[in-house]
Scaffold this active site. Structure first.
Site, PDB file in Angstrom:
ATOM      1  N   ASP A 172       0.959  -1.132  -0.060  1.00  0.00           N
ATOM      2  CA  ASP A 172       0.022  -0.148  -0.258  1.00  0.00           C
ATOM      3  C   ASP A 172       0.858   1.126  -0.069  1.00  0.00           C
ATOM      4  O   ASP A 172       1.993   1.201   0.271  1.00  0.00           O
ATOM      5  CB  ASP A 172      -0.815   0.049   1.143  1.00  0.00           C
ATOM      6  N   ARG A 197      -1.270  -0.668  -8.844  1.00  0.00           N
ATOM      7  CA  ARG A 197      -2.656  -0.386  -8.280  1.00  0.00           C
ATOM      8  C   ARG A 197      -2.522   1.087  -8.294  1.00  0.00           C
ATOM      9  O   ARG A 197      -1.913   1.791  -7.818  1.00  0.00           O
ATOM     10  CB  ARG A 197      -2.957  -0.800  -6.904  1.00  0.00           C
TER      11      ARG A 197
HETATM   12  P1  FDA Z   1     -14.496   9.028  -5.211  1.00  0.00           P
HETATM   13  O1  FDA Z   1     -13.998   9.300  -3.844  1.00  0.00           O
HETATM   14  O2  FDA Z   1     -14.766  10.164  -6.036  1.00  0.00           O
HETATM   15  O3  FDA Z   1     -15.606   8.151  -4.921  1.00  0.00           O
HETATM   16  C1  FDA Z   1     -16.627   7.717  -6.101  1.00  0.00           C
HETATM   17  C2  FDA Z   1     -17.912   7.109  -5.743  1.00  0.00           C
HETATM   18  O4  FDA Z   1     -17.405   5.990  -4.883  1.00  0.00           O
HETATM   19  C3  FDA Z   1     -18.634   7.973  -4.545  1.00  0.00           C
HETATM   20  O5  FDA Z   1     -19.276   9.042  -5.234  1.00  0.00           O
HETATM   21  C4  FDA Z   1     -19.345   7.051  -3.716  1.00  0.00           C
HETATM   22  O6  FDA Z   1     -20.515   6.721  -4.295  1.00  0.00           O
HETATM   23  C5  FDA Z   1     -18.540   5.787  -3.868  1.00  0.00           C
HETATM   24  N1  FDA Z   1     -17.404   5.976  -2.637  1.00  0.00           N
HETATM   25  C6  FDA Z   1     -16.127   6.150  -2.436  1.00  0.00           C
HETATM   26  N2  FDA Z   1     -15.544   5.882  -1.177  1.00  0.00           N
HETATM   27  C7  FDA Z   1     -16.636   5.654  -0.588  1.00  0.00           C
HETATM   28  C8  FDA Z   1     -16.680   5.389   0.722  1.00  0.00           C
HETATM   29  N3  FDA Z   1     -15.706   5.650   1.547  1.00  0.00           N
HETATM   30  N4  FDA Z   1     -17.828   5.018   1.276  1.00  0.00           N
HETATM   31  C9  FDA Z   1     -18.959   4.986   0.464  1.00  0.00           C
HETATM   32  N5  FDA Z   1     -19.082   5.291  -0.720  1.00  0.00           N
HETATM   33  C10 FDA Z   1     -17.800   5.665  -1.213  1.00  0.00           C
HETATM   34  N6  FDA Z   1      -5.549   5.418  -1.048  1.00  0.00           N
HETATM   35  C11 FDA Z   1      -4.323   5.305  -0.699  1.00  0.00           C
HETATM   36  O7  FDA Z   1      -3.899   6.376  -0.410  1.00  0.00           O
HETATM   37  N7  FDA Z   1      -3.219   4.309  -0.587  1.00  0.00           N
HETATM   38  C12 FDA Z   1      -3.591   3.010  -0.886  1.00  0.00           C
HETATM   39  O8  FDA Z   1      -2.842   2.132  -0.756  1.00  0.00           O
HETATM   40  C13 FDA Z   1      -4.933   2.716  -1.255  1.00  0.00           C
HETATM   41  N8  FDA Z   1      -5.637   1.592  -1.397  1.00  0.00           N
HETATM   42  C14 FDA Z   1      -6.672   1.390  -2.094  1.00  0.00           C
HETATM   43  C15 FDA Z   1      -6.957   0.137  -2.416  1.00  0.00           C
HETATM   44  C16 FDA Z   1      -8.247   0.055  -3.234  1.00  0.00           C
HETATM   45  C17 FDA Z   1      -8.658  -1.394  -3.590  1.00  0.00           C
HETATM   46  C18 FDA Z   1      -9.127   0.938  -3.258  1.00  0.00           C
HETATM   47  C19 FDA Z   1     -10.579   0.820  -4.016  1.00  0.00           C
HETATM   48  C20 FDA Z   1      -8.730   2.117  -2.763  1.00  0.00           C
HETATM   49  C21 FDA Z   1      -7.753   2.437  -2.205  1.00  0.00           C
HETATM   50  N9  FDA Z   1      -7.066   3.658  -1.684  1.00  0.00           N
HETATM   51  C22 FDA Z   1      -5.777   3.873  -1.488  1.00  0.00           C
HETATM   52  C23 FDA Z   1      -8.288   4.806  -1.210  1.00  0.00           C
HETATM   53  C24 FDA Z   1      -8.197   5.714  -2.444  1.00  0.00           C
HETATM   54  O9  FDA Z   1      -7.156   6.460  -2.622  1.00  0.00           O
HETATM   55  C25 FDA Z   1      -9.470   6.540  -2.387  1.00  0.00           C
HETATM   56  O10 FDA Z   1      -9.543   7.399  -1.285  1.00  0.00           O
HETATM   57  C26 FDA Z   1     -11.064   5.676  -2.412  1.00  0.00           C
HETATM   58  O11 FDA Z   1     -10.823   4.914  -3.328  1.00  0.00           O
HETATM   59  C27 FDA Z   1     -12.117   6.805  -2.837  1.00  0.00           C
HETATM   60  O12 FDA Z   1     -11.716   7.334  -4.136  1.00  0.00           O
HETATM   61  P2  FDA Z   1     -12.638   6.596  -5.332  1.00  0.00           P
HETATM   62  O13 FDA Z   1     -11.645   6.456  -6.515  1.00  0.00           O
HETATM   63  O14 FDA Z   1     -13.527   5.604  -4.977  1.00  0.00           O
HETATM   64  O15 FDA Z   1     -13.603   7.953  -5.927  1.00  0.00           O
END
Ligand code: FDA
Length: 307
Positions: free
Chosen positions: A133, A183
């Site tokens: 991560d 990732r």
């Molecule tokens: P965004 O935040 O714009 O969300 C898009 C939509 O997804 C939202 O409108 C909502 O519908 C839904 N959603 C997103 N998060 C939600 C939540 N918490 N609860 C409910 N609904 C939600 N970060 C990092 O800094 N280091 C890392 O190693 C990782 N590793 C990692 C692994 C995996 C498999 C994922 C999916 C994410 C990470 N992250 C991470 C976290 C990442 O950086 C980010 O903060 C979150 O995924 C939220 O961003 P989205 O891309 O989903 O978009």
């Protein structure tokens, strides 16, 4: 503003200790964390592997105690043994945070790399992989250095890059070589504008640029987002760059948009669920609250309705 406050609270040892010992938060925590122990986590894993892949995370970041770093390493070795013994290793890998393995201690980068190497060796022995991560920007160089060191013996070790960092497009280019598992996520920490894009539209545009580099490269992109627009964009890029369904995967967090996870899997895309477990859930949970204010309102309602 609310997000910054939540991320700052996530670093408070006092709040962390109070929250992790309170039964009150448990129902909402359970939405994002698959149980306090390995048995509970494996129950969820067994259900998910029916149609998805999984990456299991043993919670416990930012340790300042060498004994805790050693205990976390042992917990990963035990987890990997169980994955091997239960025939799950083909569909389940592990994710590790170097700060849980001692990265912040004196001599930390070497200690964390050594601990991560033990985990990679055990993962290889049972037939699976490790993804490292990415944490806040002060650790990016040290973390990528550890990934490079691990890949000398275990080339399948996954790296994580965060689209909100201004440096990331260049990092994608240097990590897009043959077999490189990367990732790509937006990024979950509260970073200054000097190193990170702060506006949502800028982060999304950076994500698209990074994705074009990874999809156009020779590695294995792991598209970690719940954002429907970026998921569609990744789908289109995969098709236009001639990647078949085994040439990349989507990744989403346990408890977030599970219906979208199942829908992607049903139409033939590989989907991996990031599944955390353990009692040290507070910082992880606070980052999830920060991502969606509605989670915070639900959390406050659930706490106040009990008084
Ligand atoms: P965004 O935040 O714009 O969300 C898009 C939509 O997804 C939202 O409108 C909502 O519908 C839904 N959603 C997103 N998060 C939600 C939540 N918490 N609860 C409910 N609904 C939600 N970060 C990092 O800094 N280091 C890392 O190693 C990782 N590793 C990692 C692994 C995996 C498999 C994922 C999916 C994410 C990470 N992250 C991470 C976290 C990442 O950086 C980010 O903060 C979150 O995924 C939220 O961003 P989205 O891309 O989903 O978009």
């Amino acid at each position: 503003m609310l997000r910054s406050a939540l991320l700052s609270a996530a670093r408070s040892p006092v709040l962390r200790s109070a929250a992790e010992h309170s039964a009150l938060a448990r129902p909402l925590v359970d939405r994002f964390v698959a149980g306090a122990d390995l048995d509970a986590a494996l129950t969820s894993v067994r259900t998910l592997v029916g149609d998805r892949l999984v990456s299991v995370d043993h919670l416990g970041e930012n340790t300042e105690d060498p004994g805790q770093a050693a205990a976390t390493t042992e917990a990963y070795l035990g987890l990997l043994d169980r994955l091997g013994a239960e025939g799950l290793a083909a569909r389940v890998e592990v994710s590790v945070k170097l700060s849980a393995l001692g990265q912040a201690l004196p001599g930390g980068p070497t200690l964390a790399t050594d601990n991560a190497a033990r985990i990679c060796a055990r993962a290889a022995a049972v037939g699976t992989t490790v993804t490292v991560d990415m944490e806040d920007h002060t650790t990016t160089d040290a973390t990528l250095e550890t990934v490079r060191a691990l890949r000398r013996d275990w080339p399948g070790t996954g790296a994580v890059l965060q689209a909100y960092l201004r440096r990331t497009e260049a990092d994608c280019a240097s990590l897009a070589g043959p077999g490189s598992r990367v990732r790509l996520c937006k990024g979950a920490y509260d970073e200054p504008a000097s190193v990170a894009f702060r506006e949502r539209a800028e982060v999304d545009e950076s994500y698209r640029r990074c994705l074009r580099v990874l999809m156009g490269g020779q590695g294995y992109p792991m598209v970690a987002t719940h954002d429907p627009a970026l998921i569609s964009y990744a789908d289109e890029l995969a098709d236009s760059t001639g990647r078949d369904a085994t040439g990349f995967e989507f990744q989403m967090l346990y408890g977030v948009r599970p219906e979208a996870q199942r829908e992607l899997a049903a139409r033939g895309r590989q989907v991996r669920v990031y599944l955390p477990y353990g009692s040290a859930w507070f910082p992880y949970f606070m980052r999830r609250l920060g991502e969606r204010p509605a989670n915070m309102m639900f959390f406050l309602r659930s706490v106040t309705s009990r008084h």
